[in-house]
Motif scaffolding. Structure first.
Motif, PDB file in Angstrom:
ATOM      1  N   ASN A 260       0.829  -1.290  -0.106  1.00 43.98           N
ATOM      2  CA  ASN A 260       0.014   0.036  -0.192  1.00 43.98           C
ATOM      3  C   ASN A 260       0.830   1.039  -0.006  1.00 43.98           C
ATOM      4  OD1 ASN A 260      -2.306  -1.466   0.142  1.00 43.98           O
ATOM      5  ND2 ASN A 260      -2.771  -0.882   2.348  1.00 43.98           N
ATOM      6  N   VAL A 261       1.806   1.200   0.984  1.00 44.23           N
ATOM      7  CA  VAL A 261       2.565   2.445   1.186  1.00 44.23           C
ATOM      8  C   VAL A 261       3.581   2.811  -0.140  1.00 44.23           C
ATOM      9  CG1 VAL A 261       4.246   3.690   2.787  1.00 44.23           C
ATOM     10  CG2 VAL A 261       2.270   2.239   3.793  1.00 44.23           C
TER      11      VAL A 261
ATOM     12  N   ASP B 299      -2.800   5.591   4.343  1.00 45.27           N
ATOM     13  CA  ASP B 299      -3.274   5.094   2.963  1.00 45.27           C
ATOM     14  C   ASP B 299      -4.444   3.817   2.832  1.00 45.27           C
ATOM     15  OD1 ASP B 299      -2.998   4.278   0.263  1.00 45.27           O
ATOM     16  OD2 ASP B 299      -1.452   2.713   0.619  1.00 45.27           O
ATOM     17  N   PRO B 300      -5.288   4.187   2.402  1.00 49.35           N
ATOM     18  CA  PRO B 300      -6.142   3.087   2.400  1.00 49.35           C
ATOM     19  C   PRO B 300      -6.166   2.393   0.977  1.00 49.35           C
ATOM     20  CG  PRO B 300      -7.670   5.209   2.253  1.00 49.35           C
ATOM     21  CD  PRO B 300      -5.985   5.598   2.178  1.00 49.35           C
ATOM     22  N   SER B 301      -5.962   1.039   0.987  1.00 52.10           N
ATOM     23  CA  SER B 301      -5.955   0.321   0.031  1.00 52.10           C
ATOM     24  C   SER B 301      -7.148  -0.789   0.075  1.00 52.10           C
ATOM     25  CB  SER B 301      -4.770  -0.206  -0.468  1.00 52.10           C
ATOM     26  OG  SER B 301      -4.609  -1.101  -1.777  1.00 52.10           O
TER      27      SER B 301
ATOM     28  N   SER C  33      -3.752   1.835   5.981  1.00 53.90           N
ATOM     29  CA  SER C  33      -2.316   1.707   6.754  1.00 53.90           C
ATOM     30  C   SER C  33      -1.878   3.287   6.867  1.00 53.90           C
ATOM     31  CB  SER C  33      -1.355   1.029   5.506  1.00 53.90           C
ATOM     32  OG  SER C  33      -1.741  -0.075   5.292  1.00 53.90           O
ATOM     33  N   LYS C  34      -1.352   3.466   8.056  1.00 59.18           N
ATOM     34  CA  LYS C  34      -0.770   5.003   8.433  1.00 59.18           C
ATOM     35  C   LYS C  34       0.621   4.701   8.661  1.00 59.18           C
ATOM     36  CE  LYS C  34      -2.318   5.000  13.158  1.00 59.18           C
ATOM     37  NZ  LYS C  34      -3.016   5.647  14.113  1.00 59.18           N
ATOM     38  N   ARG C  35       1.544   5.668   7.922  1.00 53.91           N
ATOM     39  CA  ARG C  35       2.931   5.478   8.410  1.00 53.91           C
ATOM     40  C   ARG C  35       3.439   7.020   8.453  1.00 53.91           C
ATOM     41  NH1 ARG C  35       1.373   1.059   8.750  1.00 53.91           N
ATOM     42  NH2 ARG C  35       2.310  -0.998   8.004  1.00 53.91           N
ATOM     43  N   LYS C  36       4.248   7.041   9.623  1.00 49.11           N
ATOM     44  CA  LYS C  36       5.108   8.461   9.679  1.00 49.11           C
ATOM     45  C   LYS C  36       6.186   8.134   9.256  1.00 49.11           C
ATOM     46  CE  LYS C  36       2.356  10.232  13.790  1.00 49.11           C
ATOM     47  NZ  LYS C  36       2.492  10.643  14.940  1.00 49.11           N
TER      48      LYS C  36
END
Length: 285
Positions: free
Chosen positions: A84-85, A211-213, A198-201
């Protein structure tokens, strides 16, 4: 607490005949509706000890099955989250975005690649990047500012950074997003998506991406759609502001929602992004 049940066939003469046995697990709740820890059980000698050991073995088998299944789901989600990311960052890094329209500093860009249409909506908001990240990463809040989200419910918490949601939207075959056709309105047809969000810093300075997938499943009374790659990037700018960019690779299920916007016939994207900006500003603190 396990309870054993034994079914027997009764005869007036002769011994009863064993038909079946079953074991059921009950959960004892306290006044607050939460599981209560039961006192330790001391089984009776011989037969009671044997049943206690068998019950312990059955519990272990059930836990092993659950852990094995759940571990597979987590590993699969971690793998998909990485994709995703990565896909979102690659899409954001493309240099051939073309500005389609602009209104009050909200820009809509398009990108055509091998019969694939992607779009990007972008604007600057007076909200710190870390706060914008927290607000946009909470996908369950999206119906409060995005009228195209009729419902958004958390299905499973995978880990601290990955979540599975179900999103329900109006089914749109033609026309702007949020304007379903008369036929679909009459049938009450809705579009739904199963999103792995998904969330990423970043480890250092740079953009921040929730990020939604999607994973595609089959639903009842819904047209289930697929999102190839979609999500937000958040970049810190001067004066403690943020540049918010939303990306989407338009699959056939998504394209009807934005086709008239790209053609310049509608300002739906503009009103949605204004609503998003107001949501972020209103919750700035």
């Amino acid at each position: 607490m396990e309870v054993g049940v034994r079914a027997e066939a009764y005869h007036e003469e002769g011994p009863n005949r064993h038909i079946n046995s079953a074991f059921m697990t009950f959960e004892v709740l306290d006044d607050g509706g939460k599981p209560r820890t039961l006192p330790r059980i001391r089984p009776e000698p011989l037969e009671g000890q044997r049943r206690f050991q068998e019950a312990t073995a059955r519990k272990k088998i059930r836990l092993d099955r659950y852990v094995s299944s759940n571990t597979f789901v987590v590993q699969l989600c971690v793998y998909l989250s990485f994709n995703n990311v990565s896909a979102l960052k690659m899409l954001a890094a493309r240099s051939s975005w073309r500005l389609s329209c602009e209104k009050d500093q909200v820009q809509l860009y398009t990108l055509e690649q091998k019969s694939m249409l992607s779009f990007k909506i972008e604007c600057e908001v007076d909200v710190p990047a870390h706060r914008a990240f927290d607000l946009l990463a909470e996908l369950s809040n999206r119906p409060s500012w995005d009228s195209h989200y009729k419902k958004c419910e958390l299905i499973q918490l995978v880990d601290n950074d990955d979540f599975i949601y179900r999103v329900v939207t109006p089914s749109v075959r033609h026309g702007a997003m949020g304007s379903p056709t008369a036929a679909n309105q009459a049938k009450g047809i809705l579009q739904d998506f199963i999103l792995l969000a998904s969330k990423r810093k970043p480890c250092g300075s740079g953009s921040v991406e929730p990020d939604p997938s999607t994973c595609v499943l089959h639903g009842h009374s819904y047209n289930r759609g697929e999102v190839l790659c979609a999500g937000f990037t958040i970049l810190e700018t001067k004066d403690n502001k943020s540049l918010i960019s939303y990306f989407n690779q338009a699959s056939p299920e998504v394209l009807p929602y934005i086709s008239t916007d790209i053609a310049g016939l509608s300002s739906s994207f503009y009103h949605t992004f204004c609503s998003c900006s107001q949501y972020l500003t209103r919750n700035r603190l």
